[in-house]
Design a protein around this motif. Structure first.
Motif, mmCIF file in Angstrom:
data_model
loop_
_atom_site.group_PDB
_atom_site.id
_atom_site.type_symbol
_atom_site.label_atom_id
_atom_site.label_comp_id
_atom_site.label_asym_id
_atom_site.label_seq_id
_atom_site.Cartn_x
_atom_site.Cartn_y
_atom_site.Cartn_z
ATOM 1 N N ARG A 105 0.836 -1.205 0.000
ATOM 2 C CA ARG A 105 0.000 0.000 0.000
ATOM 3 C C ARG A 105 0.872 1.258 0.000
ATOM 4 O O ARG A 105 0.636 2.195 -0.763
ATOM 5 C CB ARG A 105 -0.905 -0.004 1.232
ATOM 6 C CG ARG A 105 -1.807 1.202 1.329
ATOM 7 C CD ARG A 105 -2.724 1.100 2.561
ATOM 8 N NE ARG A 105 -3.577 2.246 2.645
ATOM 9 C CZ ARG A 105 -3.237 3.410 3.204
ATOM 10 N NH1 ARG A 105 -2.051 3.552 3.745
ATOM 11 N NH2 ARG A 105 -4.077 4.422 3.224
ATOM 12 N N GLN A 106 1.899 1.278 0.836
ATOM 13 C CA GLN A 106 2.774 2.447 0.922
ATOM 14 C C GLN A 106 3.502 2.710 -0.392
ATOM 15 O O GLN A 106 3.693 3.862 -0.777
ATOM 16 C CB GLN A 106 3.771 2.289 2.065
ATOM 17 C CG GLN A 106 3.125 2.391 3.430
ATOM 18 C CD GLN A 106 4.107 2.116 4.571
ATOM 19 O OE1 GLN A 106 5.218 1.646 4.358
ATOM 20 N NE2 GLN A 106 3.678 2.402 5.784
ATOM 21 N N ALA B 229 3.950 6.263 -5.101
ATOM 22 C CA ALA B 229 3.964 6.450 -6.548
ATOM 23 C C ALA B 229 2.764 7.262 -7.036
ATOM 24 O O ALA B 229 2.594 7.447 -8.238
ATOM 25 C CB ALA B 229 3.996 5.092 -7.246
ATOM 26 N N ASN B 230 1.937 7.726 -6.093
ATOM 27 C CA ASN B 230 0.734 8.496 -6.426
ATOM 28 C C ASN B 230 -0.197 7.750 -7.372
ATOM 29 O O ASN B 230 -0.733 8.314 -8.323
ATOM 30 C CB ASN B 230 1.100 9.872 -7.009
ATOM 31 C CG ASN B 230 1.742 10.769 -5.990
ATOM 32 O OD1 ASN B 230 1.296 10.838 -4.848
ATOM 33 N ND2 ASN B 230 2.814 11.430 -6.383
ATOM 34 N N LEU B 231 -0.371 6.468 -7.104
ATOM 35 C CA LEU B 231 -1.263 5.632 -7.904
ATOM 36 C C LEU B 231 -2.498 5.265 -7.098
ATOM 37 O O LEU B 231 -2.415 5.072 -5.881
ATOM 38 C CB LEU B 231 -0.545 4.343 -8.326
ATOM 39 C CG LEU B 231 0.655 4.507 -9.249
ATOM 40 C CD1 LEU B 231 1.388 3.191 -9.396
ATOM 41 C CD2 LEU B 231 0.212 5.038 -10.604
ATOM 42 N N THR B 232 -3.623 5.145 -7.783
ATOM 43 C CA THR B 232 -4.836 4.669 -7.138
ATOM 44 C C THR B 232 -4.876 3.147 -7.219
ATOM 45 O O THR B 232 -4.167 2.537 -8.033
ATOM 46 C CB THR B 232 -6.096 5.235 -7.817
ATOM 47 O OG1 THR B 232 -6.177 4.700 -9.145
ATOM 48 C CG2 THR B 232 -6.082 6.759 -7.861
ATOM 49 N N GLY C 134 9.371 -2.702 -9.313
ATOM 50 C CA GLY C 134 9.623 -1.440 -10.016
ATOM 51 C C GLY C 134 9.375 -0.240 -9.125
ATOM 52 O O GLY C 134 10.169 0.712 -9.113
ATOM 53 N N LEU C 135 8.287 -0.281 -8.365
ATOM 54 C CA LEU C 135 8.000 0.819 -7.433
ATOM 55 C C LEU C 135 9.050 0.881 -6.341
ATOM 56 O O LEU C 135 9.460 1.970 -5.918
ATOM 57 C CB LEU C 135 6.608 0.649 -6.817
ATOM 58 C CG LEU C 135 5.406 0.765 -7.754
ATOM 59 C CD1 LEU C 135 4.113 0.617 -6.964
ATOM 60 C CD2 LEU C 135 5.428 2.065 -8.536
ATOM 61 N N GLN D 205 11.781 -0.310 2.237
ATOM 62 C CA GLN D 205 12.441 -0.803 3.443
ATOM 63 C C GLN D 205 11.620 -0.558 4.695
ATOM 64 O O GLN D 205 12.074 -0.825 5.796
ATOM 65 C CB GLN D 205 13.813 -0.139 3.589
ATOM 66 C CG GLN D 205 14.780 -0.505 2.484
ATOM 67 C CD GLN D 205 15.040 -1.998 2.423
ATOM 68 O OE1 GLN D 205 15.201 -2.647 3.452
ATOM 69 N NE2 GLN D 205 15.060 -2.553 1.242
ATOM 70 N N GLY D 206 10.402 -0.047 4.527
ATOM 71 C CA GLY D 206 9.524 0.163 5.668
ATOM 72 C C GLY D 206 9.585 1.562 6.241
ATOM 73 O O GLY D 206 9.009 1.835 7.280
ATOM 74 N N GLY D 207 10.281 2.460 5.535
ATOM 75 C CA GLY D 207 10.342 3.837 5.996
ATOM 76 C C GLY D 207 9.101 4.606 5.603
ATOM 77 O O GLY D 207 8.168 4.062 5.006
#
Length: 88
Positions: A24-25, A30-33, A72-73, A82-84
């Motif tokens: 989700r993050q 990536a500003n994707l829906t 890719g993202l 990495q969870g940041g």
């Protein structure tokens, strides 16, 4: 001669998914829906909802596409991968 165990590891790596909250993050970074991701993978938006929530997992062919998409993202947003926190 190729090592069959190594070949099997490549198959496992090819469809390994990050934890649902990272999926989700990455999408958000990536500003994707969810709809846009669904179109890329070839599924309905509700599939992405389930995958991001950890309620369902993609089937093999969709899993491979989704894993490749997320990789890719992750390359574009390594801190998020990495969870940041989200990169702006």
């Amino acid at each position: 001669m190729s090592d069959p165990l190594r070949r099997d590891n490549v198959l496992v790596d090819a469809d390994t998914l990050p934890p649902p909250h990272i999926r989700r993050q990455l999408r958000i970074a990536a500003n994707l829906t969810q709809e846009e991701v669904a179109e890329v993978i070839g599924v309905r938006r509700l599939a992405i909802v389930g995958w991001e929530a950890g309620h369902t997992q993609p089937h093999r062919s969709n899993r491979l596409k989704y894993a490749e998409f997320l990789r890719g993202l992750a390359k574009k947003h390594p801190t998020v991968a990495q969870g940041g926190s989200r990169e702006d």
